[in-house]
Scaffold this active site. Structure first.
Site, PDB file in Angstrom:
ATOM      1  N   LYS A  57     -71.445 -12.616  72.534  1.00 58.19           N
ATOM      2  CA  LYS A  57     -70.353 -12.073  73.344  1.00 58.19           C
ATOM      3  C   LYS A  57     -69.779 -13.179  74.215  1.00 58.19           C
ATOM      4  CE  LYS A  57     -71.615  -7.254  73.412  1.00 58.19           C
ATOM      5  NZ  LYS A  57     -72.009  -6.067  74.174  1.00 58.19           N
ATOM      6  N   ASP A 101     -76.083 -11.477  74.483  1.00 59.88           N
ATOM      7  CA  ASP A 101     -75.294 -10.759  75.476  1.00 59.88           C
ATOM      8  C   ASP A 101     -75.535 -11.423  76.836  1.00 59.88           C
ATOM      9  OD1 ASP A 101     -73.961  -8.955  77.010  1.00 59.88           O
ATOM     10  OD2 ASP A 101     -74.909  -7.175  76.226  1.00 59.88           O
ATOM     11  N   GLY A 155     -82.903  -5.050  65.869  1.00 61.89           N
ATOM     12  CA  GLY A 155     -81.500  -5.411  65.674  1.00 61.89           C
ATOM     13  C   GLY A 155     -81.247  -6.524  64.681  1.00 61.89           C
ATOM     14  N   ASP A 178     -77.266  -0.900  66.865  1.00 66.23           N
ATOM     15  CA  ASP A 178     -77.268   0.562  66.930  1.00 66.23           C
ATOM     16  C   ASP A 178     -76.600   1.105  68.181  1.00 66.23           C
ATOM     17  OD1 ASP A 178     -79.377  -0.332  68.733  1.00 66.23           O
ATOM     18  OD2 ASP A 178     -79.912   1.793  68.864  1.00 66.23           O
ATOM     19  N   PHE A 238     -68.853  -3.199  73.214  1.00 64.11           N
ATOM     20  CA  PHE A 238     -70.041  -2.685  72.540  1.00 64.11           C
ATOM     21  C   PHE A 238     -69.781  -2.546  71.050  1.00 64.11           C
ATOM     22  CE2 PHE A 238     -73.188   0.409  71.209  1.00 64.11           C
ATOM     23  CZ  PHE A 238     -74.326  -0.134  71.783  1.00 64.11           C
ATOM     24  N   VAL A 239     -70.664  -3.116  70.260  1.00 61.92           N
ATOM     25  CA  VAL A 239     -70.484  -3.087  68.810  1.00 61.92           C
ATOM     26  C   VAL A 239     -71.702  -2.461  68.128  1.00 61.92           C
ATOM     27  CG1 VAL A 239     -68.932  -5.076  68.698  1.00 61.92           C
ATOM     28  CG2 VAL A 239     -71.402  -5.457  68.607  1.00 61.92           C
ATOM     29  N   ASP A 298     -79.874 -10.389  66.869  1.00 55.86           N
ATOM     30  CA  ASP A 298     -78.599  -9.829  66.424  1.00 55.86           C
ATOM     31  C   ASP A 298     -77.431 -10.318  67.269  1.00 55.86           C
ATOM     32  OD1 ASP A 298     -79.497  -8.451  68.654  1.00 55.86           O
ATOM     33  OD2 ASP A 298     -79.227  -6.450  67.808  1.00 55.86           O
TER      34      ASP A 298
END
Ligand code: XMP
Length: 178
Positions: free
Chosen positions: A130, A102, A43, A158, A151-152, A99
């Site tokens: 987030k 979370d 990521g 991905d 969710f991005v 990346d």
């Protein structure tokens, strides 16, 4: 691929500008001299590649494969190190790149391991964080953008292995997820 995107959350120009700022902040915080940059695959690849090309200091690059189990196995909260070898970081200044922050489990586990392995200093950077309460009370030393808890994809992130090469961060159309 772009037809699958509902909306662009962070566009290319915003990412470029923010990366410039982040590198200035890092240059201020790290002492002069070489550092080791640890990139969490896959990521953080795109983020790292753009960020590192802005850095003028000497640096070495290491990559780590980790797997974190959420969802069905959330209770365990395990982060597994998948590589046979762990980078040699004893006495080194380390910049750890991921990346997205979370639950915080990944960054927490990897930063701890780097300290256990004797890194002199570990600073962490994520492109995205987030805005939510985390399983691990951790925040990154450098955060590109705070985003809502949705969710991005894109810019390294991905969905089922796809969309990493989108040059921006976006939200998928509801019909694409399932
Ligand atoms: P934790 O929860 O340990 O996990 O902070 C961070 C890792 O979870 C993945 N992740 C996402 N991947 N879109 C993605 O494509 C997302 O919105 C998302 N949220 C978490 C990602 O691999 C990250 O490194």
């Amino acid at each position: 691929m772009r037809n699958d995107i509902e909306r662009v959350l962070i566009d290319e120009a915003s990412i470029r500008n923010r990366l410039d700022e982040m590198v200035s902040e890092m240059d201020r915080d790290f002492p002069e001299g070489p550092i080791v940059v640890v990139i969490l695959l896959k990521g953080a690849l795109v983020f790292a590649s753009d960020l590192l090309r802005r850095m003028e200091r000497p640096l070495e690059i290491e990559c780590l494969n980790v797997a974190s189990y959420h969802g069905g196995t959330e209770s365990s909260g395990t982060v597994d190190f998948l590589d046979r070898h762990f980078p040699e970081v004893r006495g080194r200044h380390v910049l750890l790149l991921d990346d997205i922050l979370d639950t915080g489990r990944t960054l927490h586990a990897v930063a701890n391991r780097l300290r256990e392995e004797g890194a002199a200093k570990v600073l962490t950077a994520v492109l995205l964080a987030k805005n939510k309460s985390r399983a691990e009370a951790i925040s990154a030393d450098y955060t590109g953008f705070e985003i809502d808890d949705e969710f991005v994809v894109g810019y390294g992130l991905d969905y089922r292995g796809r969309y990493r090469n989108l040059p921006y961060v976006g939200i998928l159309k509801a019909g694409v997820i399932g």
